[in-house]
Design a protein around this motif. Structure first.
Motif, short mmCIF file in Angstrom:
data_model
loop_
_atom_site.label_atom_id
_atom_site.label_comp_id
_atom_site.label_asym_id
_atom_site.label_seq_id
_atom_site.Cartn_x
_atom_site.Cartn_y
_atom_site.Cartn_z
N VAL A 150 46.84 -61.06 -14.48
CA VAL A 150 48.28 -60.80 -14.52
C VAL A 150 48.92 -61.76 -13.52
O VAL A 150 48.48 -61.87 -12.38
N THR A 151 49.95 -62.46 -13.98
CA THR A 151 50.70 -63.36 -13.10
C THR A 151 52.07 -62.74 -12.85
O THR A 151 52.71 -62.25 -13.77
N ALA A 152 52.48 -62.74 -11.59
CA ALA A 152 53.78 -62.19 -11.23
C ALA A 152 54.55 -63.19 -10.38
O ALA A 152 53.98 -63.91 -9.57
N LEU A 153 55.86 -63.18 -10.58
CA LEU A 153 56.78 -63.97 -9.78
C LEU A 153 57.55 -62.96 -8.94
O LEU A 153 58.16 -62.04 -9.49
N ILE A 154 57.50 -63.12 -7.64
CA ILE A 154 58.15 -62.17 -6.74
C ILE A 154 59.25 -62.89 -5.98
O ILE A 154 59.00 -63.91 -5.33
N GLU A 155 60.45 -62.37 -6.09
CA GLU A 155 61.59 -62.90 -5.35
C GLU A 155 61.68 -62.15 -4.03
O GLU A 155 61.62 -60.93 -4.00
N LEU A 156 61.82 -62.89 -2.94
CA LEU A 156 61.94 -62.27 -1.61
C LEU A 156 63.22 -62.68 -0.93
O LEU A 156 63.58 -63.86 -0.91
N LYS A 157 63.91 -61.71 -0.37
CA LYS A 157 65.00 -61.98 0.56
C LYS A 157 64.42 -61.73 1.94
O LYS A 157 63.82 -60.69 2.19
N GLU A 205 47.34 -53.81 -9.32
CA GLU A 205 46.87 -54.64 -8.20
C GLU A 205 48.03 -55.46 -7.63
O GLU A 205 48.16 -55.58 -6.41
N VAL A 206 48.86 -56.00 -8.50
CA VAL A 206 50.03 -56.77 -8.04
C VAL A 206 50.99 -55.85 -7.29
O VAL A 206 51.48 -56.19 -6.20
N ALA A 207 51.25 -54.67 -7.85
CA ALA A 207 52.15 -53.71 -7.20
C ALA A 207 51.62 -53.31 -5.83
O ALA A 207 52.40 -53.21 -4.86
N ASN A 208 50.31 -53.09 -5.72
CA ASN A 208 49.71 -52.75 -4.42
C ASN A 208 49.86 -53.87 -3.41
O ASN A 208 50.12 -53.64 -2.23
N PHE A 209 49.71 -55.12 -3.89
CA PHE A 209 49.88 -56.27 -2.99
C PHE A 209 51.31 -56.30 -2.45
O PHE A 209 51.52 -56.48 -1.25
N VAL A 210 52.27 -56.12 -3.34
CA VAL A 210 53.68 -56.17 -2.92
C VAL A 210 53.97 -55.04 -1.94
O VAL A 210 54.58 -55.25 -0.89
N SER A 211 53.55 -53.82 -2.28
CA SER A 211 53.90 -52.66 -1.45
C SER A 211 53.11 -52.59 -0.14
O SER A 211 53.62 -52.09 0.86
N SER A 212 51.88 -53.11 -0.12
CA SER A 212 51.09 -52.99 1.11
C SER A 212 51.09 -54.23 1.99
O SER A 212 50.85 -54.15 3.19
N LYS A 213 51.34 -55.41 1.40
CA LYS A 213 51.27 -56.63 2.20
C LYS A 213 52.61 -57.36 2.35
O LYS A 213 52.93 -57.82 3.44
N LEU A 214 53.38 -57.48 1.28
CA LEU A 214 54.63 -58.24 1.37
C LEU A 214 55.78 -57.40 1.92
O LEU A 214 56.43 -57.79 2.89
N PHE A 225 56.89 -59.84 -14.07
CA PHE A 225 55.57 -60.14 -14.62
C PHE A 225 55.69 -61.17 -15.73
O PHE A 225 56.58 -61.08 -16.57
N VAL A 226 54.78 -62.14 -15.73
CA VAL A 226 54.73 -63.16 -16.78
C VAL A 226 54.06 -62.54 -18.00
O VAL A 226 52.94 -62.03 -17.90
N LEU A 227 54.73 -62.57 -19.13
CA LEU A 227 54.17 -61.99 -20.34
C LEU A 227 53.34 -62.98 -21.13
O LEU A 227 52.32 -62.63 -21.72
N LYS A 228 53.78 -64.23 -21.16
CA LYS A 228 53.03 -65.26 -21.88
C LYS A 228 53.42 -66.62 -21.29
O LYS A 228 54.59 -66.88 -21.01
N LYS A 229 52.42 -67.48 -21.14
CA LYS A 229 52.66 -68.83 -20.64
C LYS A 229 52.63 -69.79 -21.83
O LYS A 229 51.68 -69.77 -22.60
N TYR A 230 53.67 -70.61 -21.93
CA TYR A 230 53.74 -71.59 -23.01
C TYR A 230 53.42 -73.00 -22.52
O TYR A 230 52.84 -73.79 -23.26
#
Length: 161
Positions: A62-69, A114-123, A136-141
């Protein structure tokens, strides 16, 4: 000029040998090898990753793009925060952005959980992080300028009067 031509060539195909590059660029193999070594020493060439279409393998990713302020650090701006973030193994890329958020973090995980846990516990718990938004990236072209899907053919029959 040779440096730029080498960089453009290996950007799309890092498997090109110095011999191949020399033939393509009307140069000598020695000159190309020396130039590549200089580019590596100057950290202009930072590595030679392979582009893999994970959708065509049995691996679940699963690939995710996370925007951070974030709040910039006094005397160090965004650099120190970005450095702390890119040191996490899950992080593939970190970019300083203009617009509505400050940093974009791209991560890969085995599942959305796993991505959600990374964001909530580390970022999110980091002092400088004000808010996060995960996409979340649904499909890469296309990635790194190369298509990951085969072009679809028009299967309709031609009708003429």
């Amino acid at each position: 000029m040779l440096k730029e031509k080498i960089l453009q060539a290996i950007d799309k195909n890092s498997k090109l040998t110095p011999k191949d590059l020399a033939a393509m660029l009307n140069s000598t193999e020695e000159e190309v090898s020396t130039t590549i070594k200089e580019l590596e020493e100057q950290t202009i060439i930072c590595g030679y990753p392979t582009l893999i279409n994970w959708d065509n393998t049995g691996s679940e990713k699963v690939t995710a793009l996370i925007e951070l302020k974030v709040t910039p650090q006094r005397g160090q701006g965004f650099d120190k925060i970005a450095e702390r973030i890119y040191k996490f193994d899950e992080v593939e890329s970190v970019y300083l952005m203009s617009g509505g958020f400050d940093l974009t973090v791209i991560i890969e995980g085995r599942s959305m959980r796993e991505v959600a846990n990374f964001v909530s516990s580390k970022l999110a718990p980091m002092e400088a992080v004000l808010s996060t938004a995960t996409h979340f990236v649904l499909k890469k072209y296309k990635e790194h300028g190369l298509p990951l899907v085969q072009e679809s053919k028009d299967e309709r029959m031609l009708i003429t009067p």
